[in-house]
Design a protein around this motif. Structure first.
Motif, mmCIF file in Angstrom:
data_model
loop_
_atom_site.group_PDB
_atom_site.id
_atom_site.type_symbol
_atom_site.label_atom_id
_atom_site.label_comp_id
_atom_site.label_asym_id
_atom_site.label_seq_id
_atom_site.Cartn_x
_atom_site.Cartn_y
_atom_site.Cartn_z
ATOM 1 N N HIS A 112 -142.506 -65.862 -23.304
ATOM 2 C CA HIS A 112 -141.944 -64.967 -22.394
ATOM 3 C C HIS A 112 -141.742 -65.731 -21.038
ATOM 4 C CE1 HIS A 112 -143.208 -61.967 -25.449
ATOM 5 N NE2 HIS A 112 -142.490 -60.984 -24.817
ATOM 6 N N TYR A 127 -141.044 -58.863 -17.819
ATOM 7 C CA TYR A 127 -141.254 -60.300 -18.204
ATOM 8 C C TYR A 127 -140.564 -60.665 -19.569
ATOM 9 C CZ TYR A 127 -145.003 -61.027 -14.749
ATOM 10 O OH TYR A 127 -145.752 -60.801 -13.408
ATOM 11 N N PRO A 128 -139.279 -60.796 -19.578
ATOM 12 C CA PRO A 128 -138.523 -61.077 -20.536
ATOM 13 C C PRO A 128 -138.860 -61.826 -21.952
ATOM 14 C CG PRO A 128 -137.045 -60.904 -18.674
ATOM 15 C CD PRO A 128 -138.557 -61.306 -18.414
ATOM 16 N N HIS A 129 -138.847 -61.486 -23.105
ATOM 17 C CA HIS A 129 -138.963 -62.481 -24.111
ATOM 18 C C HIS A 129 -137.685 -63.493 -24.268
ATOM 19 C CE1 HIS A 129 -138.596 -63.305 -28.557
ATOM 20 N NE2 HIS A 129 -140.181 -63.350 -28.612
ATOM 21 N N HIS A 130 -137.976 -64.492 -24.697
ATOM 22 C CA HIS A 130 -136.876 -65.593 -24.713
ATOM 23 C C HIS A 130 -135.681 -65.186 -25.181
ATOM 24 C CE1 HIS A 130 -137.373 -66.614 -28.765
ATOM 25 N NE2 HIS A 130 -138.686 -66.485 -28.967
ATOM 26 N N ASP A 162 -150.516 -69.641 -23.541
ATOM 27 C CA ASP A 162 -149.677 -68.708 -24.282
ATOM 28 C C ASP A 162 -150.074 -68.956 -25.864
ATOM 29 O OD1 ASP A 162 -148.698 -67.508 -22.595
ATOM 30 O OD2 ASP A 162 -146.424 -68.267 -22.796
#
Length: 442
Positions: free
Chosen positions: A52, A74-77, A182
């Motif tokens: 993210h 917090y956006p995902h890829h 992560d």
């Protein structure tokens, strides 16, 4: 005609700012679409399944193209990949690019640059008035030498995709940047055991405080640097505790003198015994790793979360003002060559809180400079004199950044944005009206 190398976020920002000023250019992208490393299907991406955005969307997005409200803080890829595709589509940037094209060589020839590219086995040589290098900084893994020979599986975080690789294995994580944290959290749910070896301490920040992204808090009142460092470090200790409370080494430097780890789960798992802290590695024999405190353990897999080295394989170091033994090219504002007025290093910069808009302002400055150069403006010549005299401008804001390769192009956000704003203002004076690019002008 200018060349833009790369269609990741920095390449797109460069293309957009050239487009806005009507400066003709051709873009080159190794992959079949835009997004750079944020496209996990890009064979050259270092993305992983659970990744993210580290900074929050409102502190990261381009000002003229905000992320949708429904996108997570917090956006995902995958959301980031779509964002950059939407950005390119909205501004019509794809039509300027040659996709599935590798840049083989870039070299000067008189006042121009010769660029050799290859697509489907066919090479093409062209000349350009200038080159904007925007191929990213997170491609070449930094592979430190280990003290001994490990007989198990050794991998770098660049090659990590899915936690299934850890299933049933005894795993040693080496290093703990944001990606390392992560991946360690991922490993907890699959591995037989997860240990983490650290040579030095880190500052750990939560992603949320009182339900708000941490990077959106504060900043309304400008505090003196030493006071801000002490207050923010004290606040984090109050909320998170010290790293040594979890068995990790405490930082031997002050807050903001290295990039912090923004992760709400790594300390949680350390505190619950899911991850065992280890000291630096002393020696390795087979699968046995001995640490500097004398303890040892056996591992099936060592994952190196040891960052990346700058890599520009298509251009000689001498053309980048990059002496041997130096960790990064020596450029004014991390962008401008002191002597070559038509070569630009785009996005070779890291700064806490700079976001993509800060990098967009960098691209705006470059486009303005090119435009003024093309018209022979006095402002451009004044800038040329400045970058010749001050090839390496101090942009640390008074912070004493630790001496690591990845910090060689680190800047203080406020100092960098202030310098950008000043130079943009100077170059915008008497700027002639731009003619926006159309398909016919490219």
């Amino acid at each position: 005609m200018y060349a833009v190398i790369g269609a990741g976020p920095m390449g797109l920002a460069s293309a957009r700012n050239l487009q806005k000023l009507g400066i003709p250019f051709t873009g080159f992208e190794l992959h079949s679409d835009v997004g750079g490393l944020w496209d996990i299907d890009n064979p050259h991406s270092t993305m992983y399944d659970s990744a993210h955005l580290i900074s929050s969307k409102r502190m990261t997005e381009f000002a003229e193209f905000p992320m949708r409200d429904e996108v997570a803080p917090y956006p995902h890829h995958s959301a980031m990949r779509q964002y950059f595709r939407d950005y390119a589509e909205h501004f019509g940037l794809k039509r300027y690019y040659e996709f599935n094209t590798r840049v083989i060589e870039v070299k000067p020839d008189g006042e121009q640059w010769v660029l050799v590219s290859e697509r489907e086995g066919q090479r093409q040589t062209r000349r350009f008035d200038g080159v904007l290098i925007a191929n990213g900084t997170l491609h070449k893994p930094n592979m430190p030498s280990l003290p001994g020979n490990f007989s198990g599986e050794l991998m770098h975080s660049a090659d990590y995709r899915s936690p299934e690789v850890f299933k049933g294995k005894r795993v040693l994580m080496v290093g703990c940047g944001n990606s390392g944290a992560d991946i360690a959290v991922d490993a907890v749910h699959q591995a037989a055991r997860v240990d983490m070896s650290l040579r030095r301490g880190y500052y750990f920040l939560p992603k949320f405080i009182k339900g708000r992204p941490t990077d959106t808090l504060g900043g309304k009142i400008k505090l003196p640097r030493p006071l801000k460092q002490r207050l923010d470090a004290g606040l984090i200790r109050l909320i998170m505790g010290k790293p040594s409370d979890y068995g990790l080494p405490d930082p031997d430097y002050r807050m903001y003198e290295s990039h912090p780890v923004v992760n709400s789960l790594i300390l949680h798992h350390l505190g619950h015994g899911d991850i065992t802290p280890r000291r630096d590695i002393r020696r390795i024999e087979g699968k046995t790793v001995t640490f500097t405190d004398g303890e040892s353990a056996e591992y099936d897999l060592i994952l190196l979360a040891t960052g990346y080295s700058l890599d520009y394989p298509f251009i000689a170091r001498e053309h980048l003002n990059w002496p041997e033994g130096i960790d990064a090219p020596q450029l004014y504002m991390n962008v401008f060559h002191p002597l070559r007025n038509n070569l630009f290093m785009m996005g070779m910069i890291e700064a806490t809180g700079l976001g993509w808009e800060g990098r967009n302002q960098q691209a705006r400055l470059v486009a303005l400079y090119i435009q003024q150069q093309r018209t022979g403006a006095a402002a451009a010549e004044a800038f040329n004199q400045l970058k010749r005299d001050r090839a390496k401008l101090a942009l640390d804001g008074g912070y004493r950044y630790i001496k690591l390769a990845r910090m060689a192009y680190y800047v203080n956000k406020d100092a960098y944005l202030a310098a950008l704003a000043r130079h943009i203002s100077e170059l915008e004076r008497d700027l002639p009206a731009a003619q926006p690019l159309t398909a016919a002008t490219t």
